[in-house]
Write a protein that holds these residues in place. Structure first.
Motif, PDB file in Angstrom:
ATOM      1  N   THR A  91       0.839  -1.215   0.000  1.00  0.00           N
ATOM      2  CA  THR A  91       0.000   0.000   0.000  1.00  0.00           C
ATOM      3  C   THR A  91       0.860   1.245   0.000  1.00  0.00           C
ATOM      4  OG1 THR A  91      -1.730  -1.157   1.234  1.00  0.00           O
ATOM      5  CG2 THR A  91      -1.788   1.251   1.256  1.00  0.00           C
ATOM      6  N   HIS A  94       2.776   1.792  -3.449  1.00  0.00           N
ATOM      7  CA  HIS A  94       1.961   2.210  -4.585  1.00  0.00           C
ATOM      8  C   HIS A  94       1.308   3.572  -4.378  1.00  0.00           C
ATOM      9  CE1 HIS A  94       2.243  -2.197  -5.507  1.00  0.00           C
ATOM     10  NE2 HIS A  94       2.527  -1.657  -6.673  1.00  0.00           N
ATOM     11  N   GLN A  95       0.988   3.922  -3.149  1.00  0.00           N
ATOM     12  CA  GLN A  95       0.452   5.258  -2.902  1.00  0.00           C
ATOM     13  C   GLN A  95       1.534   6.322  -3.078  1.00  0.00           C
ATOM     14  OE1 GLN A  95      -2.874   4.197  -3.292  1.00  0.00           O
ATOM     15  NE2 GLN A  95      -2.904   6.262  -2.440  1.00  0.00           N
ATOM     16  N   ASN A  98       1.911   6.827  -6.725  1.00  0.00           N
ATOM     17  CA  ASN A  98       0.819   7.681  -7.203  1.00  0.00           C
ATOM     18  C   ASN A  98       1.108   9.147  -6.922  1.00  0.00           C
ATOM     19  OD1 ASN A  98      -0.767   5.637  -8.263  1.00  0.00           O
ATOM     20  ND2 ASN A  98      -1.897   5.297  -6.352  1.00  0.00           N
ATOM     21  N   GLU A 134       9.231  -1.460  -9.735  1.00  0.00           N
ATOM     22  CA  GLU A 134       7.998  -0.682  -9.812  1.00  0.00           C
ATOM     23  C   GLU A 134       8.258   0.821  -9.917  1.00  0.00           C
ATOM     24  OE1 GLU A 134       4.755  -1.727  -9.795  1.00  0.00           O
ATOM     25  OE2 GLU A 134       5.391  -3.823  -9.879  1.00  0.00           O
ATOM     26  N   SER A 135       9.403   1.274  -9.420  1.00  0.00           N
ATOM     27  CA  SER A 135       9.656   2.720  -9.305  1.00  0.00           C
ATOM     28  C   SER A 135      10.431   3.310 -10.475  1.00  0.00           C
ATOM     29  CB  SER A 135      10.419   3.014  -8.007  1.00  0.00           C
ATOM     30  OG  SER A 135       9.729   2.538  -6.882  1.00  0.00           O
TER      31      SER A 135
END
Length: 446
Positions: A91, A94-95, A98, A134-135
């Motif tokens: 969480t 990914h936040q 965002n 992911e980054s």
């Protein structure tokens, strides 16, 4: 005189009767219970506030998300929060991504720092790899969306840290270094105009690039890349901004420590087989490299004794002189600087340029949380071969001074958040009471 007073005081304590001992024992037990209760309260408030902060990352208002990120950063800085990180890892990551995609410059900076802290806390492994994978694209895109120096610096620190922790092969590290390098050496298309990077951005790029360079085997990188980087760093030694010169000096020190310049010289000198044209080119390359080394040596010598003029702050001037004196000694005599600093009573030592640059970069990134992380973060301890003495650690059941400040200081981000939470709860409670009295009043009137 002082010694006698102390002896008399100790004698009085030893001579006290059983009743006093009983009172003292009761007082100690009460104090211990209060300490445990305080610790439990802190732990409860800490968990609740962190959960509230993560929930606030879903809010539409950007300022709310910024405050939540600040709370999370302060908590992760003062304590490694392993349970929280394990529970909220996906969480939180990914936040934060965002926030990097759609947030303000301030929110991007805070989210980048949070991701960096997350990587340091989870340490090498699958989670760190996930963070890097992911980054990498969101970070690369964020570099292109505006050129505010503070935002770019935070993104660079984040990219450097997550690659440092999560990169498992040299290709990944080289890819991140190339992303950084393009900020100061962009690949331009026919319709693209180069934007001149600020001194702050150049400093941040060179620092992050040098930090990752310390993890690389210099012999893997191409001579063309090395020659380009050495030439560029040499040109930065002539810039007016002192922070740029210091960063460039550190980068060159790592390159020299890796023996990369000697490698180019040996390759250029040895590649005389083949055509006459190739032989002439190799001789020119060897001469260029030897000339570049001589130029850098002269630049370093001048900067080690600079009287001022380029830049103004005396502290920065002293930092520059000290750095380039060390670089000069290394270039001339081969001696790397040795440093030692105290971490909670234990000595953390470095004996190479690579270690020193890693230490300085991580100290800047962690700031006030550096000591706590060095005492408890096994990944960082392994990097520097640092083993804290257990007697110097507070222990898991005690509240550290940093945590006390964080939860007790009225000016701390977390205490402000707690105050807002309590005010919110009071308002809700007051609303319920008003409704209760209104109902009761109606019954009495009837």
């Amino acid at each position: 005189m002082g010694k006698r007073k102390t002896q008399r005081k100790n004698a009085a304590i030893l001579d006290s009767d059983d009743d006093n001992c009983s009172v003292s024992s009761s007082s100690t037990m009460l104090s211990d219970r209060m300490s445990v209760a305080a610790t439990e309260e802190v732990e409860f408030n800490k968990d609740r506030l962190l959960d509230e902060a993560v929930d606030a990352l879903y809010e539409k208002r950007g300022s709310t998300r910024e405050k939540a990120l600040a709370v999370i950063i302060e908590a992760l800085n003062s304590n490694l929060q392993h349970q929280f990180v394990e529970k909220k890892f996906a969480t939180l990551l990914h936040q934060c991504l965002n926030s990097i995609k759609k947030g303000s410059s301030k929110e991007i900076s805070l989210a980048s720092h949070t991701i960096g802290l997350l990587a340091l806390i989870v340490g090498p492994g699958d989670s760190a790899r996930e963070i890097l994978e992911e980054s990498i694209i969101p970070l690369s895109q964020a570099f292109k969306s505006g050129s505010e120096s503070s935002k770019i610096a935070s993104l660079l620190e984040c990219l450097a840290i997550i690659t440092f922790v999560g990169g498992t092969d040299p290709e990944e590290t080289e890819k991140s270094m190339q992303i950084m390098w393009q900020l100061v050496h962009p690949k331009l298309g026919s319709n693209v105009v180069a934007v001149k990077p600020s001194a702050a951005v150049i400093t941040a790029v060179v620092s992050a690039w040098s930090f990752l360079l310390t993890t690389m085997d210099g012999w893997r990188l191409s001579p063309k890349l090395w020659q380009e980087s050495i030439t560029y760093l040499s040109s930065l030694l002539d810039k007016d901004d002192r922070s740029v010169r210091i960063a460039a000096g550190e980068g060159l020190a790592v390159i020299f420590e890796m023996g990369s310049l000697e490698k180019f010289a040996a390759e250029a000198k040895g590649s005389t087989d083949g055509s006459v044209l190739e032989g002439n080119k190799s001789k020119e390359g060897f001469s260029y490299i030897q000339g570049l080394k001589g130029k850098i040596l002269n630049q370093v010598r001048d900067l080690s004794v600079e009287a001022g003029g380029k830049g103004s702050a005396k502290k920065d001037l002293n930092s520059q002189r000290n750095l380039f004196k060390d670089v000069l000694e290394f270039l001339e005599d081969g001696y790397s600087p040795e440093t030692s600093m105290k971490i909670g009573g234990d000595a953390l030592q470095t004996s190479s340029w690579s270690q020193l640059i890693q230490l300085n970069f991580l100290r800047r990134f962690l700031s006030g949380g550096f000591t706590k992380h060095m005492q408890e973060n096994e990944f960082l301890q392994d990097i520097f071969g640092f083993t804290p003495n257990k007697r110097n650690l507070m222990g898991g059941e005690h509240i550290s001074n940093g945590e006390k400040r964080m939860y007790k200081s009225p000016n701390s981000v977390i205490n402000k958040a707690r105050t807002q939470l309590m005010n919110k709860q009071r308002m809700l409670s007051a609303g319920r009471n008003i409704g209760h009295y209104a109902v009761n009043g109606g019954d009495e009137d009837s």
